[in-house]
Design an enzyme around this catalytic site. Structure first.
Site, PDB file in Angstrom:
ATOM      1  N   ASP A 285      35.437  65.705  25.389  1.00 34.82           N
ATOM      2  CA  ASP A 285      34.859  65.199  26.014  1.00 34.82           C
ATOM      3  C   ASP A 285      34.739  66.440  27.209  1.00 34.82           C
ATOM      4  O   ASP A 285      34.947  65.897  27.873  1.00 34.82           O
ATOM      5  CB  ASP A 285      35.477  64.547  26.306  1.00 34.82           C
ATOM      6  CG  ASP A 285      34.578  62.966  27.006  1.00 34.82           C
ATOM      7  OD1 ASP A 285      33.653  62.641  27.531  1.00 34.82           O
ATOM      8  OD2 ASP A 285      35.687  62.055  27.215  1.00 34.82           O
TER       9      ASP A 285
ATOM     10  N   CYS B  43      36.469  65.062  30.431  1.00 37.21           N
ATOM     11  CA  CYS B  43      37.694  64.918  30.570  1.00 37.21           C
ATOM     12  C   CYS B  43      38.109  66.102  31.151  1.00 37.21           C
ATOM     13  O   CYS B  43      37.876  67.353  30.968  1.00 37.21           O
ATOM     14  CB  CYS B  43      38.271  65.223  28.844  1.00 37.21           C
ATOM     15  SG  CYS B  43      39.497  65.958  28.264  1.00 37.21           S
TER      16      CYS B  43
ATOM     17  N   CYS C 236      39.500  69.220  29.138  1.00 33.88           N
ATOM     18  CA  CYS C 236      38.980  69.572  28.146  1.00 33.88           C
ATOM     19  C   CYS C 236      38.158  71.144  29.208  1.00 33.88           C
ATOM     20  O   CYS C 236      37.633  71.569  29.027  1.00 33.88           O
ATOM     21  CB  CYS C 236      37.991  68.748  27.692  1.00 33.88           C
ATOM     22  SG  CYS C 236      38.135  67.532  26.924  1.00 33.88           S
TER      23      CYS C 236
ATOM     24  N   ARG D 113      34.412  60.595  24.480  1.00 37.34           N
ATOM     25  CA  ARG D 113      35.408  58.815  24.605  1.00 37.34           C
ATOM     26  C   ARG D 113      34.955  57.470  24.892  1.00 37.34           C
ATOM     27  O   ARG D 113      35.521  56.781  23.872  1.00 37.34           O
ATOM     28  CB  ARG D 113      36.711  59.635  25.379  1.00 37.34           C
ATOM     29  CG  ARG D 113      38.174  60.521  25.175  1.00 37.34           C
ATOM     30  CD  ARG D 113      38.282  60.634  26.148  1.00 37.34           C
ATOM     31  NE  ARG D 113      38.220  61.171  27.602  1.00 37.34           N
ATOM     32  CZ  ARG D 113      38.906  61.281  28.422  1.00 37.34           C
ATOM     33  NH1 ARG D 113      39.495  61.348  28.493  1.00 37.34           N
ATOM     34  NH2 ARG D 113      38.521  61.692  30.087  1.00 37.34           N
TER      35      ARG D 113
END
Length: 248
Positions: A127, A130, A133, A157
């Site tokens: 994502d 994120c 991430c 998400r």
């Protein structure tokens, strides 16, 4: 006479076995047709589960159980307590592997070791918004140095139509996809773009595979490694798995 009798019995046994297989296939055909109609997914395998009267049905990436008459649907795990094996988890990992194998590399953003020596391939549902991430992405050079190829799939998400979704679409549709993705995941604004893209499809696939957070790593054998893992730790896990597989 005895030889003829034995031959007759043998032929009769084969005939009965063939009839039983044929009947089973007919029963399975009904289940297959029902499942494919209801789920819209191709059933790749139907077999008897370890529990009498319960069939194990695989429609990648899904694995579930049904009564032989097709009336009852069971979603859950079958655990062999004697051998301490989660039979359902093993089947689901195999189904995940099959589902990912059907994807085209053209639908992924891939970072490979620059020397071309790939020891392991890890598929990552990611994502753009994120934090972990972003942390994983910033360590791509380290993963690559350890021979780990990272293949990104989209998993915004917040869902389809969210700001994260459109950021991923814009990155995907950019002329330089990797550069745009890197800028976006670093928090930079990138020009909004749209085109035919796999973002919604990958998000749906992630949900079917059980992804509920990002990053979500899926290893080559289909096992899911949820969350961020430092390059050295991930490399150690992958090496151990590879050695264990080689010894089997």
């Amino acid at each position: 006479m005895k030889v003829i009798t034995r031959l007759f019995l043998l032929v009769s046994m084969f005939a009965l076995a063939a009839a039983a297989v044929s009947a089973k296939e007919n029963d399975y055909a009904k289940i297959r047709k029902m499942v494919e109609h209801q789920l819209g997914k191709k059933v790749t395998e139907i077999k008897q589960s370890p529990i009498a009267g319960l069939l194990q049905v695989t429609a990648p990436p899904m694995v579930f159980y049904m009564s032989k008459d097709g009336r009852y649907f069971v979603k859950g795990d079958i655990v062999d307590l004697v051998n301490r094996v989660n039979i359902s988890a093993t089947a689901r990992d195999a189904a995940k592997k099959t589902a990912l194998a059907k994807l085209s590399k053209k639908d992924m953003i891939i970072y490979s070791p620059k020397n071309g020596k790939v020891k392991h391939v890890v598929t990552v549902f990611t994502d753009i918004d994120c934090p972990y991430c972003r942390k994983l992405h910033n360590e791509i050079p380290e993963y690559n140095k350890l021979g780990i190829e990272i293949r990104y799939l989209a998993f915004p998400r917040a869902g389809i139509g969210s700001p994260s979704y459109y950021k991923y679409v814009s990155a995907w549709c950019a002329k330089d996809r990797k550069k745009a993705f890197h800028r976006a995941i670093e928090g930079e604004n990138i020009p909004q773009k749209t085109c035919k893209n796999p973002v919604a499809m990958e998000f749906q696939l992630g949900q079917e595979l059980g992804v509920n957070g990002t990053p979500a790593m899926i290893l080559q054998d289909g096992q899911m490694f949820p969350g961020y893992a430092p390059p050295d730790k991930l490399s150690m896990v992958l090496d151990q798995m590879q050695s264990s597989t080689a010894m089997q």
